[in-house]
Write a protein that holds these residues in place. Structure first.
Motif, short mmCIF file in Angstrom:
data_model
loop_
_atom_site.label_atom_id
_atom_site.label_comp_id
_atom_site.label_asym_id
_atom_site.label_seq_id
_atom_site.Cartn_x
_atom_site.Cartn_y
_atom_site.Cartn_z
N LEU A 126 0.79 -1.14 0.10
CA LEU A 126 0.02 0.04 -0.06
C LEU A 126 0.98 1.21 0.04
O LEU A 126 1.84 1.33 0.88
N MET A 127 0.73 2.13 -1.03
CA MET A 127 1.80 3.22 -1.21
C MET A 127 0.89 4.61 -0.87
O MET A 127 -0.29 4.42 -1.41
N GLN A 128 1.39 5.52 -0.53
CA GLN A 128 0.76 6.60 -0.09
C GLN A 128 1.61 8.03 -0.56
O GLN A 128 2.82 7.89 -0.55
N TYR A 129 0.67 8.87 -0.94
CA TYR A 129 1.32 10.23 -1.50
C TYR A 129 0.46 11.20 -0.44
O TYR A 129 -0.61 11.20 -0.44
N LYS A 130 1.20 11.95 0.16
CA LYS A 130 0.53 12.83 1.11
C LYS A 130 1.03 14.38 0.52
O LYS A 130 2.06 14.55 0.46
N GLN A 131 0.10 15.25 0.61
CA GLN A 131 0.08 16.51 0.15
C GLN A 131 0.85 17.07 1.23
O GLN A 131 0.63 17.04 2.46
N GLN A 132 2.04 17.94 0.70
CA GLN A 132 2.47 18.81 1.80
C GLN A 132 2.21 20.14 1.96
O GLN A 132 1.66 20.84 1.33
N GLN A 133 2.09 20.51 3.27
CA GLN A 133 1.60 22.12 3.62
C GLN A 133 2.69 23.02 3.05
O GLN A 133 3.60 22.72 3.22
N GLU A 134 2.04 23.90 2.70
CA GLU A 134 2.90 25.26 2.35
C GLU A 134 3.77 25.45 3.64
O GLU A 134 3.59 25.21 4.61
N ALA A 135 4.88 26.08 3.40
CA ALA A 135 5.81 26.57 4.29
C ALA A 135 5.29 27.39 5.51
O ALA A 135 5.61 27.11 6.68
N GLY A 136 4.52 28.26 5.28
CA GLY A 136 3.87 29.06 6.16
C GLY A 136 2.56 28.51 7.00
O GLY A 136 1.80 29.07 7.54
#
Length: 172
Positions: free
Chosen positions: A149-159
């Motif tokens: 099971l593979m996952q891509y998680k969206q990264q939050q913006e720096a701020g």
């Protein structure tokens, strides 16, 4: 998403339509030992939360993907690129399209299963920042093979994410 192919084949990614099915089936049978049948594609695409997209290059289908829209994530069910068009960034562009559908508010991840023996797919998804998060024992109906099971998680913006009140902005 990292790394861009040195030679990227420009594709137009659009909704899959009925007349695409034969080319999609051809790519599917050339890509997988246990290929989906036309009935499996049609059954899946009839579900209201299931989407099919194709990558088109010069009026030919270069690749396709099928995914489900779930409450908190997208679930990639199937993705393949025509053998003659592999290693030209077609799959990377399709995954980029899928990643662009993620939002900070609701759907923030993509999940997919990859056969334990499909090392090319594992390396491809790892190169796009997917991580193997678990091993699914005896996952497939057609074999006793396990899947990752593979996952891509969206990264939050720096701020961090700052919600925008569009109604207040329109009222001013």
């Amino acid at each position: 998403m990292s790394q861009v192919s040195q030679r990227t084949l420009p594709v137009h990614i659009r909704w899959m339509i009925r007349r695409d099915m034969q080319e999609v089936l051809d790519i599917e049978s050339l890509s997988f030992e246990y290929a989906w049948s036309e009935e499996e594609f049609v059954k899946c695409l009839r579900e209201r939360n299931c989407i099919g997209m194709v990558a088109e290059h010069e009026d030919r289908i270069a690749g396709y993907m099928i995914y489900e829209i779930l409450n908190t994530r997208l679930h990639l069910l199937n993705l393949a690129v025509a053998p003659s068009m592999r290693r030209f960034g077609v799959g990377r562009q399709m995954i980029g399209k899928l990643v662009s559908k993620l939002t900070h508010r609701r759907r923030r991840q993509i999940l997919l299963e990859v056969r334990e023996t499909n090392l090319n797919a594992q390396k491809f998804f790892r190169s796009l920042d997917f991580k193997a998060i678990s091993l699914l024992k005896d996952f497939y109906e057609d074999t006793t093979e396990d899947a990752y099971l593979m996952q891509y998680k969206q990264q939050q913006e720096a701020g961090g994410f700052t919600p925008v009140n569009r109604i207040a902005r329109l009222a001013s």
